[in-house]
Design an enzyme around this catalytic site. Structure first.
Site, PDB file in Angstrom:
ATOM      1  N   GLN A 123       1.035  -1.245   0.132  1.00 57.52           N
ATOM      2  CA  GLN A 123       0.281  -0.065  -0.015  1.00 57.52           C
ATOM      3  C   GLN A 123       0.822   1.536  -0.408  1.00 57.52           C
ATOM      4  O   GLN A 123       1.997   1.703   0.924  1.00 57.52           O
ATOM      5  CB  GLN A 123      -0.746  -0.145   1.266  1.00 57.52           C
ATOM      6  CG  GLN A 123      -1.660   1.127   1.635  1.00 57.52           C
ATOM      7  CD  GLN A 123      -2.744   0.733   2.761  1.00 57.52           C
ATOM      8  OE1 GLN A 123      -3.619   0.196   2.661  1.00 57.52           O
ATOM      9  NE2 GLN A 123      -2.391   1.399   3.434  1.00 57.52           N
ATOM     10  N   GLY A 124       0.678   1.939  -1.210  1.00 58.53           N
ATOM     11  CA  GLY A 124       1.755   3.465  -1.551  1.00 58.53           C
ATOM     12  C   GLY A 124       0.455   4.485  -0.294  1.00 58.53           C
ATOM     13  O   GLY A 124       0.405   4.979  -1.755  1.00 58.53           O
ATOM     14  N   SER A 126       1.161   6.224   2.615  1.00 55.77           N
ATOM     15  CA  SER A 126       1.842   7.531   3.608  1.00 55.77           C
ATOM     16  C   SER A 126       2.837   7.706   2.817  1.00 55.77           C
ATOM     17  O   SER A 126       4.295   7.248   2.010  1.00 55.77           O
ATOM     18  CB  SER A 126       2.389   6.620   5.145  1.00 55.77           C
ATOM     19  OG  SER A 126       1.345   6.831   5.774  1.00 55.77           O
ATOM     20  N   SER A 158       4.964  -1.232   4.080  1.00 52.39           N
ATOM     21  CA  SER A 158       5.045  -2.355   4.805  1.00 52.39           C
ATOM     22  C   SER A 158       4.643  -3.937   3.930  1.00 52.39           C
ATOM     23  O   SER A 158       4.254  -3.688   2.807  1.00 52.39           O
ATOM     24  CB  SER A 158       3.930  -2.490   5.529  1.00 52.39           C
ATOM     25  OG  SER A 158       3.532  -1.907   7.085  1.00 52.39           O
ATOM     26  N   GLU A 241      -8.782  -2.217   6.916  1.00 53.61           N
ATOM     27  CA  GLU A 241      -6.992  -1.934   6.989  1.00 53.61           C
ATOM     28  C   GLU A 241      -7.651  -2.322   9.258  1.00 53.61           C
ATOM     29  O   GLU A 241      -7.185  -2.384  10.145  1.00 53.61           O
ATOM     30  CB  GLU A 241      -6.449  -1.252   7.097  1.00 53.61           C
ATOM     31  CG  GLU A 241      -5.110  -1.403   7.702  1.00 53.61           C
ATOM     32  CD  GLU A 241      -3.610  -0.754   7.453  1.00 53.61           C
ATOM     33  OE1 GLU A 241      -4.211   0.169   6.361  1.00 53.61           O
ATOM     34  OE2 GLU A 241      -2.557  -1.073   7.464  1.00 53.61           O
ATOM     35  N   SER A 360      -2.992   6.919  12.967  1.00 52.85           N
ATOM     36  CA  SER A 360      -2.204   6.641  14.484  1.00 52.85           C
ATOM     37  C   SER A 360      -3.349   6.564  15.452  1.00 52.85           C
ATOM     38  O   SER A 360      -4.798   6.992  15.081  1.00 52.85           O
ATOM     39  CB  SER A 360      -1.356   8.302  14.551  1.00 52.85           C
ATOM     40  OG  SER A 360      -2.186   9.315  14.901  1.00 52.85           O
TER      41      SER A 360
END
Length: 378
Positions: A123-124, A126, A158, A241, A360
């Protein structure tokens, strides 16, 4: 809500339990490399698919079995109880995004091999300046004829080093409000101009990576949905997620707690009332996560789409995982500093960044406060 198994669920659980007893690989002992762990997860992904346990709640037309989402919760529980390798997480949220927003051609091309494990995803999202504030991303995609040219820098991708494809967010309209000028693309990880640099985390493993996109060209057909749909796709992806069952978190919690209980019994630590109390607390935290996930999946079975309640599950899941890992450090005592419990040390450090995966802890609490509790913004 009745949390007990229905007759159909009890039959499914028994059948699954028997299958796991025959197919779970023997547990490993000692330290393993990140590559060995990734290979084990992929092999288990394919084994589960062959057994009919991947995509079981997905629509039949896209390779699923059309079962109730509560079967996914049972799979999580039994997979952990059987001390099996981790469940494939990316299927549960990137796969769902493809199912919901991809066109028929993209679904036909990508969903079957995603379910079978032939395609691994990352997953691109951040970026160095756009983590918690994802809408501030600066990676851009410029249309040139029948292609888009993507340029930018992504962080915390990740499992990027093990992935075949990446779901990439890029800005296609720099003049639009920041949430509305973003689009999503399907990008092969072996593209010309794409450079991946693994990031070594505190446990010494290159679990995540940064990825540079230097004029990466993809066909216009790589666009998911329409230009400007990126924010909607991103929010749906992270909502899944945050689901403990969608990423296999319940399975992992069950497995880690069972191992810690066996260790405490073998060392005699359970003679200490305080240790028994802490183990009981860890069990209760895990049960809260499990029941929360079961309730959410039951709601999903009625047709309700995943929503803000995923933030509650994410906070509970993170707290349960981190507290359990901290307790494991304590109970392994001197083995931690003498290097005889590398898996426990690695587990502890793996749980620390969970506070930022999928948004977060501060973002999750903001979502809970403003969208679930209806509290005013400061």
């Amino acid at each position: 809500m009745d949390y007990r198994d229905s007759p159909e669920e009890a039959e499914y659980r028994a059948r699954l339990r028997a299958w796991l007893a025959e197919n779970v690989p023997a547990p490993h002992s000692g330290e393993r490399t990140n590559a060995e762990i990734a290979a084990e997860r992929l092999a288990w992904h394919r084994k589960l698919y062959e057994g009919g346990y991947i995509g079981q709640s997905w629509p039949v037309e896209w390779g699923g079995k059309g079962l109730s989402p509560t079967m996914d919760a049972i799979l999580n529980e039994e997979n952990g109880n059987a001390d099996a390798p981790s469940l494939p997480a990316m299927v549960g949220y990137i796969g769902r995004a493809l199912q919901m927003f991809g066109n028929d051609e993209q679904r036909a091309r990508f969903i079957p091999p995603t379910l079978s494990g032939e395609i691994q995803w990352c997953q691109g999202f951040s970026e160095p300046g756009a983590g918690s504030d994802l809408a501030s991303l600066t990676t851009k995609a410029v249309r040139e004829g029948d292609e888009y040219v993507i340029s930018g820098h992504k962080m915390w991708t990740s499992a990027g080093q093990w992935a075949d494809w990446c779901l990439v967010l890029a800005r296609t309209d720099p003049d639009a409000p920041k949430h509305k000028g973003i689009s999503a693309f399907l990008v092969p990880m072996d593209s010309v101009g794409l450079v991946l640099q693994p990031i070594v985390l505190a446990n010494g493993d290159p679990e995540t990576s940064e990825v540079f996109y230097d004029g990466v060209r993809v066909p216009a057909s790589a666009l998911v949905g329409q230009e400007g749909d990126g924010w909607k796709i991103a929010m749906t992806t992270v909502a899944y997620e945050r689901g403990p069952s969608d990423v296999g978190a319940i399975s992992t919690l069950n497995k880690q707690l069972a191992r810690l209980e066996r260790h405490a019994q073998s060392t005699g630590a359970t003679a200490d009332p305080r240790v028994r109390l802490e183990l009981a607390r860890a069990y209760v935290r895990g049960e809260v996560v499990r029941l929360m996930a079961l309730e959410q999946l039951s709601s999903r079975a009625t047709g309700k789409l995943v929503g803000e309640e995923g933030s509650v599950a994410k906070v509970l899941q993170t707290e349960a995982s981190q507290a359990l890992a901290h307790l494991a450090l304590e109970l392994h005592d001197a083995d931690i500093v003498t290097g005889r419990a590398p898996d426990v040390v690695s587990q502890y450090f793996q749980t620390r960044p969970m506070s930022v995966y999928g948004g977060s802890a501060q973002i999750q609490r903001n979502v809970i406060a403003s969208r679930i509790l209806g509290m005013p913004r400061a």
